[in-house]
Design an enzyme around this catalytic site. Structure first.
Site, PDB file in Angstrom:
ATOM      1  N   ASP A 288       0.943  -1.377  -0.076  1.00 40.34           N
ATOM      2  CA  ASP A 288       0.075   0.019   0.145  1.00 40.34           C
ATOM      3  C   ASP A 288       0.950   1.338   0.043  1.00 40.34           C
ATOM      4  O   ASP A 288       2.344   1.258   0.520  1.00 40.34           O
ATOM      5  CB  ASP A 288      -0.819   0.083   1.173  1.00 40.34           C
ATOM      6  CG  ASP A 288      -2.079   0.992   1.225  1.00 40.34           C
ATOM      7  OD1 ASP A 288      -2.525   1.281  -0.160  1.00 40.34           O
ATOM      8  OD2 ASP A 288      -2.685   1.444   2.153  1.00 40.34           O
TER       9      ASP A 288
ATOM     10  N   ASN B  81     -10.534  -2.836  -6.009  1.00 41.88           N
ATOM     11  CA  ASN B  81      -9.803  -1.976  -6.754  1.00 41.88           C
ATOM     12  C   ASN B  81     -10.492  -1.757  -8.382  1.00 41.88           C
ATOM     13  O   ASN B  81     -10.053  -0.644  -8.783  1.00 41.88           O
ATOM     14  CB  ASN B  81      -8.291  -2.314  -7.256  1.00 41.88           C
ATOM     15  CG  ASN B  81      -7.289  -2.565  -5.900  1.00 41.88           C
ATOM     16  OD1 ASN B  81      -6.432  -3.014  -5.999  1.00 41.88           O
ATOM     17  ND2 ASN B  81      -7.498  -1.492  -5.070  1.00 41.88           N
TER      18      ASN B  81
ATOM     19  N   ARG C  20     -11.968   1.843  -8.711  1.00 39.41           N
ATOM     20  CA  ARG C  20     -10.887   3.132  -9.116  1.00 39.41           C
ATOM     21  C   ARG C  20     -11.285   3.609 -10.483  1.00 39.41           C
ATOM     22  O   ARG C  20     -11.945   2.859 -11.143  1.00 39.41           O
ATOM     23  CB  ARG C  20      -9.566   2.731  -9.089  1.00 39.41           C
ATOM     24  CG  ARG C  20      -9.089   2.458  -7.494  1.00 39.41           C
ATOM     25  CD  ARG C  20      -7.639   2.028  -7.399  1.00 39.41           C
ATOM     26  NE  ARG C  20      -7.366   1.967  -6.082  1.00 39.41           N
ATOM     27  CZ  ARG C  20      -6.321   2.099  -5.329  1.00 39.41           C
ATOM     28  NH1 ARG C  20      -5.298   2.625  -5.889  1.00 39.41           N
ATOM     29  NH2 ARG C  20      -6.158   1.834  -4.096  1.00 39.41           N
TER      30      ARG C  20
END
Ligand code: FPP
Length: 238
Positions: A16, A64, A67
């Site tokens: 991260d 994800n 996004r």
């Protein structure tokens, strides 16, 4: 029970902080991911040198997909480039590449390069490099439950024969040991839907260092900390 001073067989990493690394430098987020791919190369090399059995990297989570499409496309391109460019190095270092997650939902070109690298490295006997791709820990538990339910429906197993062991046998990483150490970069104290079943007794190590800055020295720091710990798996000190 494991003694102090050991090095872990299996390390899992939540990589991260790519976005923050880029923002602090006034770069676009993508530059952070690209720099993060360099850390993947270095840390994979280091872990293979240390003869780890397995390194599992959280490369793309199910979450994800939320996004912006542009960022997703760039992440997929980075992944594809990695699979093509690192193929030789993976093979030369006797590394076996595997993947966990709902891989069949990834773009077809990524699936293709993944399949080629996995096939090429499938007989390698050194470290396993496992990429978590379109991975979600809850989704994995749902997938396992569906498989076991199918076995019950088909009469392969009785309801009262289902144990933790049955569950383990259906996990994405069914042939692999659970992680000994989970590293999270970027400082957040959470597991973010990663390997929920598998990390029950895993040692956690969190560093504020963002993933693109994570290098050999930070890995050594994590290993030193791990070596000081005594794992009791719920038992008592001997
Ligand atoms: C989290 O940083 C990281 C990701 C979502 C992707 C990880 C991908 C790579 C390291 C590069 C490609 C991978 C391989 C295997 C070649 P973030 O964007 O959430 O950072 P932030 O929390 O600072 O915004």
């Amino acid at each position: 029970m494991s003694e102090k001073g050991h090095i872990p067989s299996h390390i899992a990493i939540i990589m991260d902080g790519n976005g923050r690394w880029a923002r602090r430098r006034g770069f676009a987020r993508f530059r952070g991911h690209r720099a993060g791919a360099e850390s993947v190369r270095e840390i994979t090399r280091e872990c293979a040198k240390k003869h780890l059995k397995q390194l599992t990297l959280y490369a793309f989570s199910q979450e994800n997909w939320k996004r912006p499409q542009r960022e997703i496309n760039l992440l997929m391109k980075l992944l594809k480039d990695f699979l093509i460019k690192e193929r030789k190095e993976i093979n030369d270092n006797n590394i076996r590449l595997t993947a966990i997650g709902r891989v069949s939902e990834l773009p077809e070109d990524v699936q293709k390069e993944l399949a080629i690298t996995m096939e090429l490295s499938k007989n390698n006997t050194g470290m396993i490099l496992c990429l978590a791709l379109n991975y979600g820990g809850r989704a994995e538990i749902v997938d396992v439950t569906r498989e076991i339910a199918k076995d019950v429906r088909n009469g392969k197993i009785n309801l009262d024969e289902i144990t933790e062991d049955t569950f383990k046998k259906h996990l994405y990483m069914r042939d692999m040991p659970d992680p000994d150490l989970l590293i999270r970069t970027g400082g957040d104290m959470r597991v973010s839907n990663f390997l929920l079943w598998e990390i029950s007794y895993t040692e956690l190590w969190v560093t504020p260092v963002c993933w693109p800055d994570f290098r050999k020295a930070h890995l050594e720091e994590a290993l030193k900390d791990y070596a000081r710990r005594e794992r009791r798996f719920g038992g008592l000190r001997e």
